[in-house]
Design a protein around this motif. Structure first.
Motif, PDB file in Angstrom:
ATOM      1  N   TYR A 166       0.956  -1.126  -0.231  1.00  0.00           N
ATOM      2  CA  TYR A 166      -0.261  -0.284   0.014  1.00  0.00           C
ATOM      3  C   TYR A 166       1.173   1.236   0.045  1.00  0.00           C
ATOM      4  O   TYR A 166       0.254   2.302  -0.548  1.00  0.00           O
ATOM      5  CB  TYR A 166      -1.049   0.242   1.421  1.00  0.00           C
ATOM      6  CG  TYR A 166      -1.781   1.771   1.765  1.00  0.00           C
ATOM      7  CD1 TYR A 166      -2.696   2.288   0.573  1.00  0.00           C
ATOM      8  CD2 TYR A 166      -0.949   2.017   2.398  1.00  0.00           C
ATOM      9  CE1 TYR A 166      -3.415   2.686   0.669  1.00  0.00           C
ATOM     10  CE2 TYR A 166      -1.991   2.945   2.570  1.00  0.00           C
ATOM     11  CZ  TYR A 166      -2.950   3.605   1.811  1.00  0.00           C
ATOM     12  OH  TYR A 166      -3.745   4.903   2.097  1.00  0.00           O
ATOM     13  N   LEU A 167       1.966   1.110   0.867  1.00  0.00           N
ATOM     14  CA  LEU A 167       2.458   2.230   0.983  1.00  0.00           C
ATOM     15  C   LEU A 167       3.612   2.879  -0.250  1.00  0.00           C
ATOM     16  O   LEU A 167       3.578   3.620  -0.851  1.00  0.00           O
ATOM     17  CB  LEU A 167       4.040   2.509   1.759  1.00  0.00           C
ATOM     18  CG  LEU A 167       3.042   2.140   3.392  1.00  0.00           C
ATOM     19  CD1 LEU A 167       4.119   1.682   4.261  1.00  0.00           C
ATOM     20  CD2 LEU A 167       2.716   3.461   3.883  1.00  0.00           C
ATOM     21  N   PHE A 192       1.048   3.588  -2.943  1.00  0.00           N
ATOM     22  CA  PHE A 192       0.275   6.103  -2.971  1.00  0.00           C
ATOM     23  C   PHE A 192       0.987   6.144  -1.944  1.00  0.00           C
ATOM     24  O   PHE A 192       0.371   7.343  -1.468  1.00  0.00           O
ATOM     25  CB  PHE A 192      -1.107   4.678  -1.796  1.00  0.00           C
ATOM     26  CG  PHE A 192      -1.975   3.727  -2.662  1.00  0.00           C
ATOM     27  CD1 PHE A 192      -3.133   4.475  -3.699  1.00  0.00           C
ATOM     28  CD2 PHE A 192      -2.468   2.883  -2.823  1.00  0.00           C
ATOM     29  CE1 PHE A 192      -3.509   3.577  -4.973  1.00  0.00           C
ATOM     30  CE2 PHE A 192      -3.172   1.625  -2.871  1.00  0.00           C
ATOM     31  CZ  PHE A 192      -3.989   3.003  -4.566  1.00  0.00           C
ATOM     32  N   ARG A 193       2.345   5.844  -1.695  1.00  0.00           N
ATOM     33  CA  ARG A 193       3.419   6.670  -0.878  1.00  0.00           C
ATOM     34  C   ARG A 193       4.158   7.038  -1.229  1.00  0.00           C
ATOM     35  O   ARG A 193       5.326   7.308  -0.764  1.00  0.00           O
ATOM     36  CB  ARG A 193       2.744   6.825   0.583  1.00  0.00           C
ATOM     37  CG  ARG A 193       1.439   6.666   1.262  1.00  0.00           C
ATOM     38  CD  ARG A 193       0.976   7.988   1.167  1.00  0.00           C
ATOM     39  NE  ARG A 193      -0.034   8.143   1.891  1.00  0.00           N
ATOM     40  CZ  ARG A 193      -1.628   7.962   1.460  1.00  0.00           C
ATOM     41  NH1 ARG A 193      -1.136   7.658   0.627  1.00  0.00           N
ATOM     42  NH2 ARG A 193      -2.374   8.058   2.518  1.00  0.00           N
ATOM     43  N   SER A 194       4.715   6.402  -2.713  1.00  0.00           N
ATOM     44  CA  SER A 194       5.913   6.186  -2.997  1.00  0.00           C
ATOM     45  C   SER A 194       5.791   7.281  -4.559  1.00  0.00           C
ATOM     46  O   SER A 194       4.572   6.881  -6.140  1.00  0.00           O
ATOM     47  CB  SER A 194       6.623   5.589  -2.755  1.00  0.00           C
ATOM     48  OG  SER A 194       5.726   4.202  -4.075  1.00  0.00           O
TER      49      SER A 194
END
Length: 300
Positions: A167-168, A171-173
């Motif tokens: 998920y990271l 959606f966060r990279s």
């Protein structure tokens, strides 16, 4: 059915869910982004299991005092090696077969047969197993009639940690942003300056690496042999299609549902009949939701 029996079956369903989820997340990323039907995904899982097995041999021979840490190292080794193999496969074979799903399926099926024979030559036809590290031996007894192995509890935690990491990453990279852009609209992503070929290669490598982690987790549940991957590949595809090809949340929930249903059905049916009943339910569900239970809207 007693409460202890019911809770035991629920936990058995969670154990099956962990392997299916780890396998299916990687397959969903590859299938959802590139439309690649990778029939060798199961053999890549087996490769991860064999890498964990080799790691245990290395630690037992050269680092016996650190034997308690071999499994953690084996997980990393499995991810790196299977990811590297996936990157090479994408650059040398898969990238020439995009938009040719039948050719891709046949090519990866042939690759799976080659890998099976390679495993027989390198590791032998007999299944191999790894020792359980000392801190994962034993069981937790929530009630006198229930014994939950610590190794399976660890694998459930590993699955949740991998899901959070995926998920990271997505959606966060910045790489995740590129992957999601290509997944939503490949042509516009390319026009915006994203190197879609590089994104394909990295995505395929990550998906294969996740299969390697699934194989590493499998060593704590069962032995590993040349055809181990074939025992899970069909169930993995069912999980991906049932949850929705482009939906990682759907894949995760689908793996949980199928794992629990199979565990419960096995209380009253044989193993083969339980699988048949699940397949029938999936067919009925896909009749009403042909794109899966949690399908996303994407542009093609």
């Amino acid at each position: 059915m007693t409460l202890d029996t019911f809770l035991t079956q629920v936990f058995n369903g969670l154990s099956l869910f962990t392997v299916l989820a780890l396998m299916a997340i990687g397959l969903a990323i590859v299938f959802g982004l590139m439309g690649v039907i990778n029939m060798a995904h199961g053999e890549l899982m087996a490769l991860g299991a064999y890498m964990t097995y080799l790691t245990s041999l290395v630690f037992a021979r050269y680092l016996p005092s650190l034997m308690g840490a071999y499994f953690l190292v084996g997980i990393v080794v499995a991810f790196v090696v299977t990811g590297a193999v996936g990157f090479v496969l994408e650059r040398s074979m898969i990238r020439f077969l995009y938009h040719r799903p039948l050719d891709t399926m046949l090519a990866t099926w042939g690759l799976s047969l080659v890998l099976q024979q390679l495993y027989r030559q390198l590791f032998g036809p007999i299944d191999v197993s790894v020792p359980t590290v000392s801190w994962l031996q034993g069981a937790w007894n929530p009630t006198p009639g229930i014994a939950i192995p610590l190794s399976r509890i660890f694998i459930i935690g590993l699955t949740l940690a991998v899901a959070l990491a995926v998920y990271l990453f997505l959606f966060r990279s910045r790489w995740g942003l590129r992957i999601r852009s290509v997944m939503q609209n490949r042509a516009m992503a390319g026009a915006a300056g994203i190197n879609t070929e590089r994104v394909d290669a990295v995505t395929f490598a990550v998906g294969c690496g996740l299969a390697g982690i699934a194989g590493s987790a499998l060593t704590m549940l069962a032995s590993t042999g040349p055809v181990t991957g074939q025992q899970y590949i069909v169930d993995t595809f069912i999980v991906v299609v049932f949850g929705g090809v482009e939906s990682l949340v759907g894949t995760f929930l689908s793996a949980f549902s199928i794992g629990q249903l199979q565990s419960m059905f096995e209380l009253v049916l044989s193993g083969s009949m339980a699988k048949a009943a699940i397949l029938l339910l999936v067919i009925v569900a896909l009749y009403f939701r042909p794109n899966g239970l949690f399908a996303l809207k994407v542009r093609r």
